[in-house]
Design a protein around this motif. Structure first.
Motif, PDB file in Angstrom:
ATOM      1  N   MET A   1      22.665   2.123  24.745  1.00 23.29           N
ATOM      2  CA  MET A   1      22.676   1.718  23.288  1.00 23.29           C
ATOM      3  C   MET A   1      23.862   2.324  22.571  1.00 23.29           C
ATOM      4  N   THR A   2      24.584   1.771  21.672  1.00 21.02           N
ATOM      5  CA  THR A   2      25.541   2.076  20.820  1.00 21.02           C
ATOM      6  C   THR A   2      24.938   2.119  19.320  1.00 21.02           C
ATOM      7  N   GLY A   3      25.225   3.261  18.995  1.00 25.02           N
ATOM      8  CA  GLY A   3      24.927   3.671  17.533  1.00 25.02           C
ATOM      9  C   GLY A   3      23.746   4.279  17.384  1.00 25.02           C
ATOM     10  N   VAL A   4      23.295   4.620  16.240  1.00 28.04           N
ATOM     11  CA  VAL A   4      22.051   5.652  15.834  1.00 28.04           C
ATOM     12  C   VAL A   4      20.953   4.699  16.017  1.00 28.04           C
ATOM     13  N   ASP A   5      19.937   5.548  16.655  1.00 31.31           N
ATOM     14  CA  ASP A   5      18.482   4.716  16.556  1.00 31.31           C
ATOM     15  C   ASP A   5      18.179   4.276  15.189  1.00 31.31           C
ATOM     16  N   PRO A   6      17.991   2.810  15.128  1.00 35.36           N
ATOM     17  CA  PRO A   6      17.551   2.438  13.766  1.00 35.36           C
ATOM     18  C   PRO A   6      16.508   2.977  12.987  1.00 35.36           C
ATOM     19  N   ASP A   7      15.623   3.583  13.751  1.00 30.85           N
ATOM     20  CA  ASP A   7      14.394   4.320  12.895  1.00 30.85           C
ATOM     21  C   ASP A   7      14.738   5.589  12.461  1.00 30.85           C
ATOM     22  N   ARG A   8      16.152   6.157  12.804  1.00 32.95           N
ATOM     23  CA  ARG A   8      16.722   7.294  12.370  1.00 32.95           C
ATOM     24  C   ARG A   8      17.418   7.141  10.988  1.00 32.95           C
ATOM     25  N   LEU A   9      17.759   5.814  10.756  1.00 36.05           N
ATOM     26  CA  LEU A   9      18.501   5.456   9.455  1.00 36.05           C
ATOM     27  C   LEU A   9      17.813   5.596   8.459  1.00 36.05           C
ATOM     28  N   LYS A  16      23.453  -0.990   5.560  1.00 38.67           N
ATOM     29  CA  LYS A  16      24.943  -1.154   5.710  1.00 38.67           C
ATOM     30  C   LYS A  16      25.197  -1.484   7.199  1.00 38.67           C
ATOM     31  N   GLU A  17      24.191  -0.995   8.222  1.00 39.50           N
ATOM     32  CA  GLU A  17      24.242  -1.412   9.497  1.00 39.50           C
ATOM     33  C   GLU A  17      24.083  -3.043   9.686  1.00 39.50           C
ATOM     34  N   LEU A  18      22.971  -3.426   8.837  1.00 40.03           N
ATOM     35  CA  LEU A  18      22.844  -4.981   9.193  1.00 40.03           C
ATOM     36  C   LEU A  18      23.663  -5.884   8.477  1.00 40.03           C
ATOM     37  N   GLU A  19      24.300  -5.265   7.194  1.00 39.29           N
ATOM     38  CA  GLU A  19      25.476  -6.281   6.513  1.00 39.29           C
ATOM     39  C   GLU A  19      26.418  -6.195   7.724  1.00 39.29           C
ATOM     40  N   THR A  20      27.051  -4.863   8.431  1.00 38.37           N
ATOM     41  CA  THR A  20      28.333  -5.025   9.199  1.00 38.37           C
ATOM     42  C   THR A  20      28.031  -5.945  10.193  1.00 38.37           C
ATOM     43  N   ILE A  21      26.749  -5.803  10.955  1.00 38.31           N
ATOM     44  CA  ILE A  21      26.663  -6.609  12.128  1.00 38.31           C
ATOM     45  C   ILE A  21      26.484  -8.088  11.831  1.00 38.31           C
ATOM     46  N   ARG A  38      26.435  -9.405  24.561  1.00 40.08           N
ATOM     47  CA  ARG A  38      24.930  -8.987  24.922  1.00 40.08           C
ATOM     48  C   ARG A  38      24.679  -7.917  24.147  1.00 40.08           C
ATOM     49  N   ALA A  39      25.488  -6.952  23.835  1.00 39.77           N
ATOM     50  CA  ALA A  39      25.387  -5.423  23.333  1.00 39.77           C
ATOM     51  C   ALA A  39      25.060  -6.045  21.631  1.00 39.77           C
ATOM     52  N   HIS A  40      25.892  -6.950  21.262  1.00 41.72           N
ATOM     53  CA  HIS A  40      25.630  -7.241  19.769  1.00 41.72           C
ATOM     54  C   HIS A  40      24.233  -7.824  19.551  1.00 41.72           C
ATOM     55  N   ASN A  41      23.736  -8.585  20.413  1.00 35.31           N
ATOM     56  CA  ASN A  41      22.442  -9.155  20.243  1.00 35.31           C
ATOM     57  C   ASN A  41      21.510  -8.114  20.483  1.00 35.31           C
ATOM     58  N   GLU A  42      21.702  -7.146  21.280  1.00 45.54           N
ATOM     59  CA  GLU A  42      20.634  -6.233  21.518  1.00 45.54           C
ATOM     60  C   GLU A  42      20.682  -5.315  20.234  1.00 45.54           C
ATOM     61  N   ARG A  43      21.836  -4.926  19.672  1.00 44.84           N
ATOM     62  CA  ARG A  43      21.872  -4.144  18.604  1.00 44.84           C
ATOM     63  C   ARG A  43      21.193  -4.789  17.266  1.00 44.84           C
ATOM     64  N   MET A  44      21.740  -6.029  17.170  1.00 43.58           N
ATOM     65  CA  MET A  44      20.994  -6.821  15.976  1.00 43.58           C
ATOM     66  C   MET A  44      19.514  -7.058  16.156  1.00 43.58           C
ATOM     67  N   ALA A  45      18.815  -7.152  17.395  1.00 41.36           N
ATOM     68  CA  ALA A  45      17.701  -7.033  17.362  1.00 41.36           C
ATOM     69  C   ALA A  45      17.007  -5.813  17.020  1.00 41.36           C
ATOM     70  N   GLN A  46      17.712  -4.838  17.354  1.00 40.11           N
ATOM     71  CA  GLN A  46      16.827  -3.443  16.962  1.00 40.11           C
ATOM     72  C   GLN A  46      17.088  -3.240  15.386  1.00 40.11           C
ATOM     73  N   LEU A  47      18.284  -3.513  14.940  1.00 35.62           N
ATOM     74  CA  LEU A  47      18.346  -3.417  13.332  1.00 35.62           C
ATOM     75  C   LEU A  47      17.421  -4.210  12.710  1.00 35.62           C
ATOM     76  N   GLU A  48      17.389  -5.657  13.305  1.00 36.62           N
ATOM     77  CA  GLU A  48      16.422  -6.507  12.324  1.00 36.62           C
ATOM     78  C   GLU A  48      14.936  -6.113  12.704  1.00 36.62           C
ATOM     79  N   GLY A  49      14.510  -5.736  13.766  1.00 34.78           N
ATOM     80  CA  GLY A  49      13.211  -5.239  13.972  1.00 34.78           C
ATOM     81  C   GLY A  49      12.874  -4.144  13.094  1.00 34.78           C
ATOM     82  N   GLU A  50      13.748  -2.981  13.063  1.00 35.12           N
ATOM     83  CA  GLU A  50      13.449  -2.007  12.300  1.00 35.12           C
ATOM     84  C   GLU A  50      13.430  -2.520  10.659  1.00 35.12           C
ATOM     85  N   TYR A  51      14.155  -3.397  10.370  1.00 34.10           N
ATOM     86  CA  TYR A  51      13.944  -3.803   8.929  1.00 34.10           C
ATOM     87  C   TYR A  51      12.884  -4.416   8.639  1.00 34.10           C
TER      88      TYR A  51
END
Length: 85
Positions: A1-9, A16-21, A38-51
Motif C-alpha cells: 500500500m502507498t500512503g498513510v492508512d486511511p483510518d489514521r488520517l 485532501k487525499e480524496l480530492e487528489t485521487i 491497480r494501485a490507484h483502484n486499491e487506494r481509491m477504494a481504501q479512501l472512499e471506504g474510510e469516508y
C-alpha cells in the motif's frame, strides 16, 4: 500500500487525499500502466471506504438516486437532502 492508512488520517487529510485521487483518476485510467491503475483502484477504494465508514448518514442528492435520475428532466433539484427527507 502507498500512503498513510486511511483510518489514521484526520478529516482534513482524508478529504485532501480524496480530492487528489479523484483529480488524477482520468489520467491514470488513460495513461497509467496496469500496475499504476491497480494501485490507484486499491487506494481509491481504501479512501472512499474510510469516508463512508465515517459518514454513514452523508447527505444524498435526490438526482443521484435511481428514482431521481428518472425524474431528472422534471426540474427536481439535485441539492443534497438529509436522509429520510
Amino acid at each position: 500500500m502507498t500512503g498513510v492508512d486511511p483510518d489514521r488520517l484526520d478529516e482534513q487529510q482524508l478529504m485532501k487525499e480524496l480530492e487528489t485521487i479523484h483529480r488524477t483518476r482520468h489520467d491514470t485510467l488513460l495513461y497509467g500502466s496496469n500496475d499504476a491503475l491497480r494501485a490507484h483502484n486499491e487506494r481509491m477504494a481504501q479512501l472512499e471506504g474510510e469516508y463512508l465508514r465515517r459518514n454513514p448518514r452523508r447527505p444524498v442528492a435526490a438526482g443521484r438516486t435511481r428514482e431521481g435520475a428518472r425524474e431528472r428532466g422534471s426540474g427536481e433539484s439535485a441539492t443534497p437532502t438529509s436522509p429520510g427527507t
